[in-house]
Design an enzyme around this catalytic site. Structure first.
Site, mmCIF file in Angstrom:
data_model
loop_
_atom_site.group_PDB
_atom_site.id
_atom_site.type_symbol
_atom_site.label_atom_id
_atom_site.label_comp_id
_atom_site.label_asym_id
_atom_site.label_seq_id
_atom_site.Cartn_x
_atom_site.Cartn_y
_atom_site.Cartn_z
ATOM 1 N N GLU A 21 3.240 17.760 2.101
ATOM 2 C CA GLU A 21 4.181 18.712 0.563
ATOM 3 C C GLU A 21 4.994 19.863 1.491
ATOM 4 O O GLU A 21 4.693 20.066 2.158
ATOM 5 C CB GLU A 21 3.072 19.585 0.104
ATOM 6 C CG GLU A 21 2.444 18.491 -0.982
ATOM 7 C CD GLU A 21 2.954 17.659 -1.718
ATOM 8 O OE1 GLU A 21 3.941 17.873 -1.769
ATOM 9 O OE2 GLU A 21 1.961 16.348 -1.612
ATOM 10 N N HIS A 177 0.723 15.785 -6.442
ATOM 11 C CA HIS A 177 1.533 16.381 -5.760
ATOM 12 C C HIS A 177 0.114 17.260 -4.757
ATOM 13 O O HIS A 177 1.698 17.729 -4.731
ATOM 14 C CB HIS A 177 2.594 16.758 -6.549
ATOM 15 C CG HIS A 177 3.014 15.126 -7.077
ATOM 16 N ND1 HIS A 177 3.681 13.976 -6.448
ATOM 17 C CD2 HIS A 177 3.530 14.909 -8.220
ATOM 18 C CE1 HIS A 177 4.552 13.084 -7.186
ATOM 19 N NE2 HIS A 177 3.893 13.905 -9.096
ATOM 20 N N ASP A 182 -3.656 14.088 -2.934
ATOM 21 C CA ASP A 182 -2.750 12.496 -2.924
ATOM 22 C C ASP A 182 -3.065 12.098 -1.583
ATOM 23 O O ASP A 182 -3.182 10.778 -0.776
ATOM 24 C CB ASP A 182 -1.122 12.750 -2.492
ATOM 25 C CG ASP A 182 -1.100 12.979 -3.767
ATOM 26 O OD1 ASP A 182 -0.730 13.174 -4.716
ATOM 27 O OD2 ASP A 182 0.504 13.227 -3.574
#
Length: 205
Positions: A21, A177, A182
């Protein structure tokens, strides 16, 4: 029958699923905020299965760009006190240690990054490795396995949520997310596609 080895399945590469991320889409300038790596193991019969997850929240490097749209998308507050974030220079060696151990234990030569749109995660990983001056990156610098491509081939779906659903796996949009969620769902999808392919080719053989 002798046990199958994961080192033989992928030409000496050990697949490791990675999700990162970030604070934007440009690997050279935008921050790494969270990274998760999921190990992939093989049963004696050759079936792949999802292993343990290693993860860290990461402090933005000095001068890193933080795009508000990206932060809104992934829901990360870089300054949140409960993030327990650590510098890239600490996060990467901590992440690489168990990967190097797995490479050695399985008789592989190096890891290969598995990701959904894997070029994105590999680009950010390589940029962070370069910033930190890490000489022994266990991952191949440009080869990767992309589950967006594999899912498009297997199920006609390139979006992670739709590919996971098409594979008959659970998906919780509220958890999406997060690098951990994920990465783990990408690992499930990767194992499912490879196992399905192997079962098909074994039957045909």
């Amino acid at each position: 029958m002798e046990p199958r080895q994961i080192s033989q399945r992928f030409r000496g590469f050990l697949p490791v699923v990675v999700d990162i991320e970030t604070g934007g889409v440009k690997a050279a300038t935008d921050a790494v905020l969270q990274i998760a790596a999921v190990m992939v193991h093989m049963e004696n019969n050759g079936t792949l299965y999802v292993g343990e997850t290693h993860t860290s929240h990461v402090e933005p490097f000095e001068g890193a760009n933080l795009d508000p749209k990206s932060l809104e998308f992934n829901g990360i507050d870089p300054d949140h006190p409960l993030r327990m974030a650590i510098p890239e220079s600490e996060a990467l060696p901590m992440l690489f240690k168990p990967i190097r151990e797995a490479i050695k234990q399985t008789g592989c030569t190096r890891a290969v990054l598995v990701g959904h749109n894997a070029w994105f995660d590999l680009g950010f990983l390589n940029a962070a490795v370069e910033r930190c001056g890490i000489k022994r990156n266990p991952f191949h610098p440009f080869s990767c396995f992309d589950t967006a491509t594999l899912s498009g081939l297997a199920y006609g779906q390139t979006v992670l949520a739709r590919g996971v659903a098409a594979a008959g796996l659970d998906w919780d949009a509220r958890e999406a997310h997060s690098a951990i969620y994920d990465a783990e769902k990408t690992a499930e999808l990767f194992c499912t596609i490879v196992n399905r392919w192997d079962a098909l080719t074994d039957t045909q053989g």
